[in-house]
Design a protein around this motif. Sequence first.
Motif, mmCIF file in Angstrom:
data_model
loop_
_atom_site.group_PDB
_atom_site.id
_atom_site.type_symbol
_atom_site.label_atom_id
_atom_site.label_comp_id
_atom_site.label_asym_id
_atom_site.label_seq_id
_atom_site.Cartn_x
_atom_site.Cartn_y
_atom_site.Cartn_z
ATOM 1 N N GLN A 44 27.122 5.234 30.291
ATOM 2 C CA GLN A 44 27.318 6.685 30.264
ATOM 3 C C GLN A 44 28.032 7.137 28.995
ATOM 4 O OE1 GLN A 44 28.852 4.789 32.884
ATOM 5 N NE2 GLN A 44 30.617 4.449 31.551
ATOM 6 N N ALA A 45 27.734 8.368 28.615
ATOM 7 C CA ALA A 45 28.368 8.970 27.447
ATOM 8 C C ALA A 45 28.331 10.479 27.622
ATOM 9 C CB ALA A 45 27.652 8.539 26.166
ATOM 10 N N PRO A 70 27.334 10.102 36.149
ATOM 11 C CA PRO A 70 26.550 11.299 35.816
ATOM 12 C C PRO A 70 27.112 12.036 34.602
ATOM 13 C CG PRO A 70 27.037 11.220 38.169
ATOM 14 C CD PRO A 70 27.857 10.145 37.529
ATOM 15 N N LEU A 71 26.289 12.887 34.031
ATOM 16 C CA LEU A 71 26.768 13.799 32.994
ATOM 17 C C LEU A 71 27.952 14.578 33.543
ATOM 18 C CD1 LEU A 71 23.368 15.197 31.690
ATOM 19 C CD2 LEU A 71 24.944 13.751 30.383
ATOM 20 N N GLN A 80 20.721 16.195 35.838
ATOM 21 C CA GLN A 80 21.080 14.812 36.146
ATOM 22 C C GLN A 80 19.823 13.959 36.336
ATOM 23 O OE1 GLN A 80 24.024 13.996 35.657
ATOM 24 N NE2 GLN A 80 25.463 15.558 36.356
ATOM 25 N N ARG A 81 18.797 14.531 36.958
ATOM 26 C CA ARG A 81 17.551 13.794 37.167
ATOM 27 C C ARG A 81 16.942 13.389 35.823
ATOM 28 N NH1 ARG A 81 15.483 17.011 40.256
ATOM 29 N NH2 ARG A 81 15.556 15.858 42.230
ATOM 30 N N GLN A 98 26.184 5.881 39.590
ATOM 31 C CA GLN A 98 27.506 6.093 40.178
ATOM 32 C C GLN A 98 27.538 7.518 40.719
ATOM 33 O OE1 GLN A 98 30.852 4.453 38.218
ATOM 34 N NE2 GLN A 98 32.338 5.811 39.185
ATOM 35 N N ALA A 99 27.346 7.642 42.018
ATOM 36 C CA ALA A 99 27.208 8.964 42.633
ATOM 37 C C ALA A 99 28.573 9.615 42.829
ATOM 38 C CB ALA A 99 26.496 8.843 43.972
ATOM 39 N N ILE A 100 28.698 10.816 42.287
ATOM 40 C CA ILE A 100 29.913 11.600 42.470
ATOM 41 C C ILE A 100 29.504 13.057 42.655
ATOM 42 C CG2 ILE A 100 31.394 10.038 41.137
ATOM 43 C CD1 ILE A 100 31.110 11.883 38.747
#
Length: 257
Positions: A44-45, A70-71, A80-81, A98-100
Motif C-alpha cells: 500500500q501507498a 485500502p486507499l 477502492q475496487r 486489509q479490510a477496514i
Amino acid sequence: TPGVVWPQLASEYASLEKPERLAGAKAVVEAARKARVASVIGVQAATTRETVAYAEHAQKLGPDAIIAIPLRDTKDNAAQREYYKAIGKASNLPLFVQAIGDMDVDFLLNLAAEIPTLQYVKDEAGHTLSRLTEFRERDAKKRLKIFTGGHGKTMLDEMARGSRGTMPVPSFVDLYVKAWNQWESGNRDAAQATMARASLLIFQVTSYGLSSVKYILHKRGVFPNWKIRQQREDHLDREARESIDRSLDFVKADLAV
C-alpha cells in the motif's frame, strides 16, 4: 504456517522512504525464506500508482503473498475496487485485502469474484467475530480465507468461528503461536490459559500505543531502542515501562527466548 508480514501499520510504513521499503522487503523475503516461514509484503501507498510499483517490486522478490491497506483518502468503494484491481493486474501473487472502514462482506466477496489473485482478507472492519460467521455462511464457494488483527485479543473466539490466521504485532508473537497450537491440538484449556497471560500485554500495547510495541521488542533484544517516527503523544512513561516489565517477567516461561 508461521509467517512474517511487513510493512504494515505497526511498521510505520507511511513514514518509510521508498529505498527503505524496497530494501526492507528484500531483507524480509530473504530472511523468511532462510527461516522457512511464509512472507507477506505490504504494498500500500498514498496513490494507486505508487502501490502498483511496490506490487511489481514484490512480484520480483517472490514472497508468498502481498497485502494492501485500502486507499486512505477516500471511502468510495468504487475507487477502492479500481485500486485493488490494479494491484491484481500488477502481480500474480496471492493478495490480502486489509479490510477496514466501510468494507462490508458483500463488497469483499464481489471483489474476490473480480480479482483472481484475491484469496485472503485481514478483517478489521466492523465487528470481527460476527463478520467471521457472516463470511462462513455467505461464502459458499470458500473463495476467501479470513485472517484477523486487532492485537489478537479475541483470537480463540475467532478460531472457533473459522478464522485461518491472525496478524498481531510481533512483540510477543510466540504467545499467540503457543495458544494457536494448543487450540489446534485440542488442548483448549491450555490455550485459554496462555491467552489469559498474553492478555496482560495485549491490554498494555492497546493502552500505551506504538511505543510500547517497540519497547517490548527492545526489551527482548530485537531493537537497540524503542523510538517511533510518528510524531504524536507518547504515553510510555517510566511507570508504563515498569508495568510492561512486570508483565514480561510474568509470561517469560511462555516466551521462546
